[in-house]
Design a protein around this motif. Structure first.
Motif, mmCIF file in Angstrom:
data_model
loop_
_atom_site.group_PDB
_atom_site.id
_atom_site.type_symbol
_atom_site.label_atom_id
_atom_site.label_comp_id
_atom_site.label_asym_id
_atom_site.label_seq_id
_atom_site.Cartn_x
_atom_site.Cartn_y
_atom_site.Cartn_z
ATOM 1 N N VAL A 43 30.823 38.627 47.632
ATOM 2 C CA VAL A 43 31.816 39.504 47.991
ATOM 3 C C VAL A 43 32.178 40.739 47.132
ATOM 4 O O VAL A 43 32.019 40.490 46.026
ATOM 5 C CB VAL A 43 33.315 38.528 48.528
ATOM 6 N N SER A 44 32.589 41.885 47.697
ATOM 7 C CA SER A 44 33.430 42.629 46.705
ATOM 8 C C SER A 44 34.909 42.455 46.576
ATOM 9 O O SER A 44 35.547 42.369 47.514
ATOM 10 C CB SER A 44 32.924 43.999 47.399
ATOM 11 N N LEU A 45 35.386 42.702 45.242
ATOM 12 C CA LEU A 45 36.629 42.361 45.232
ATOM 13 C C LEU A 45 37.508 43.708 44.634
ATOM 14 O O LEU A 45 36.496 44.538 43.653
ATOM 15 C CB LEU A 45 36.960 41.335 44.220
ATOM 16 N N THR A 46 38.527 43.825 44.671
ATOM 17 C CA THR A 46 39.150 45.059 44.042
ATOM 18 C C THR A 46 40.327 44.566 43.260
ATOM 19 O O THR A 46 40.972 43.465 43.460
ATOM 20 C CB THR A 46 40.022 46.056 45.224
ATOM 21 N N GLY A 47 40.471 45.282 42.128
ATOM 22 C CA GLY A 47 41.564 44.745 41.452
ATOM 23 C C GLY A 47 42.819 45.606 41.259
ATOM 24 O O GLY A 47 42.773 46.716 41.629
#
Length: 302
Positions: free
Chosen positions: A298-302
């Motif tokens: 999965v891709s996460l954003t910070g």
């Protein structure tokens, strides 16, 4: 008296995780060699290899590993200029009958030692490969493995191999790799998942690469809780000057024997099955490896 079996077969590199094979019943004494071959002189290098093998056997070794392309020397200008003189011919059964290797055959047969040595191999279909030849205790020479991961300009001279291989000596399973193969964790892991107790890597590391030389093969040992036997060329002239440091690592990546950065050496150590069993009991990465390691991402954003 122990017996020796050799076998070559396709290793499936994307396979379900399987338990490792049982540990061997007795220790195996192995030798790793660092030496300086002469570019293009297959006959002379085979004669020198025979003497190195006798030295290894004299120290009790039952298996000896010599550097990558040792029989012709890792010297691309010579390999490009004289492919006929530097190659050994392979028959359809994988056997090498080149008379220049007779001294090496005789040394293996007389000493009762299995030898893994690098060569440029010419196959019946015309492919030229960086091969790990196996000389068994009867003196028969076969291509055990063809280097899969070619490095840099090697791609201009050679074709990659298409399979992994495991050498069986007594009840020891010895995965085969060549130099740059050992820089890929997946290659050592494939050998381990096929049941390898040790990983043999004839290599040719250039001067200036000492940090990587000493890190990669210790890491392959620790990654896979298996012994690693790393052979290397040494000496020669720039830009093809090699840095020795041949080593034998235990299953936690600690050196059992290591050569200096210069000079010929035959280094011997005993591979102890009790150490292998204890390490794998305490560090169970192979047993714990998930069949789909990492799973969907999965891709996460910070």
């Amino acid at each position: 008296m122990q017996t020796v079996r050799t076998a070559w077969y396709v290793a499936v590199y994307h396979r379900p995780v399987t338990p490792p094979h049982p540990v061997p019943s007795a220790p195996l004494t192995v030798a790793t060699v660092q030496a300086t071959p002469t570019p293009g002189d297959v006959a002379g290098n085979a004669l020198a290899a025979a003497e190195l093998v006798r030295r290894a056997a004299g120290q009790g070794a039952r298996v000896a590993v010599l550097p990558e392309l040792y029989l012709c020397a890792y010297h691309p200008p010579t390999l490009a200029a004289d492919p006929v003189g530097t190659d050994v011919a392979v028959d359809p059964a994988g056997v090498v009958a080149d008379g220049r290797l007779d001294p090496l055959r005789a040394a293996a047969r007389t000493a009762g030692i299995t030898v893994v040595v690098g060569a440029a191999a010419r196959h019946p279909d015309g492919r030229r490969t960086i091969a790990a030849l196996v000389v068994d205790r009867a003196g028969t020479v076969r291509v055990g493995y063809d280097k899969q991961q070619l490095w840099g300009d090697e791609r201009e001279l050679f074709s990659p191999g298409g399979r992994g291989a495991t050498l069986l000596v007594d009840d020891w399973r010895l995965g085969l790799g060549v130099c740059y193969d050992g820089c890929f964790p997946e290659h050592g892991r494939a050998a381990a998942l096929d049941g390898a107790h040790a990983y043999l890597c004839p290599s040719g590391y250039l001067a200036g690469s000492e940090h990587r030389r000493d890190l990669y093969y210790a890491a392959r040992a620790l990654d896979n809780t298996m012994f690693v036997v790393f052979a290397n060329a040494v000496g020669g002239g720039d830009p093809w000057r090699f840095n020795g440091g041949a080593a034998i690592y235990d299953p936690q990546g600690r050196p059992l024997a290591r050569g200096a950065d210069e000079g010929t050496a035959v280094l011997v150590a005993s591979l102890d099955p009790a150490v292998l069993a204890d390490t794998r009991a305490a560090h169970s990465m192979l047993a714990d490896l998930l069949p789909s390691q990492g799973g969907p991402r999965v891709s996460l954003t910070g």
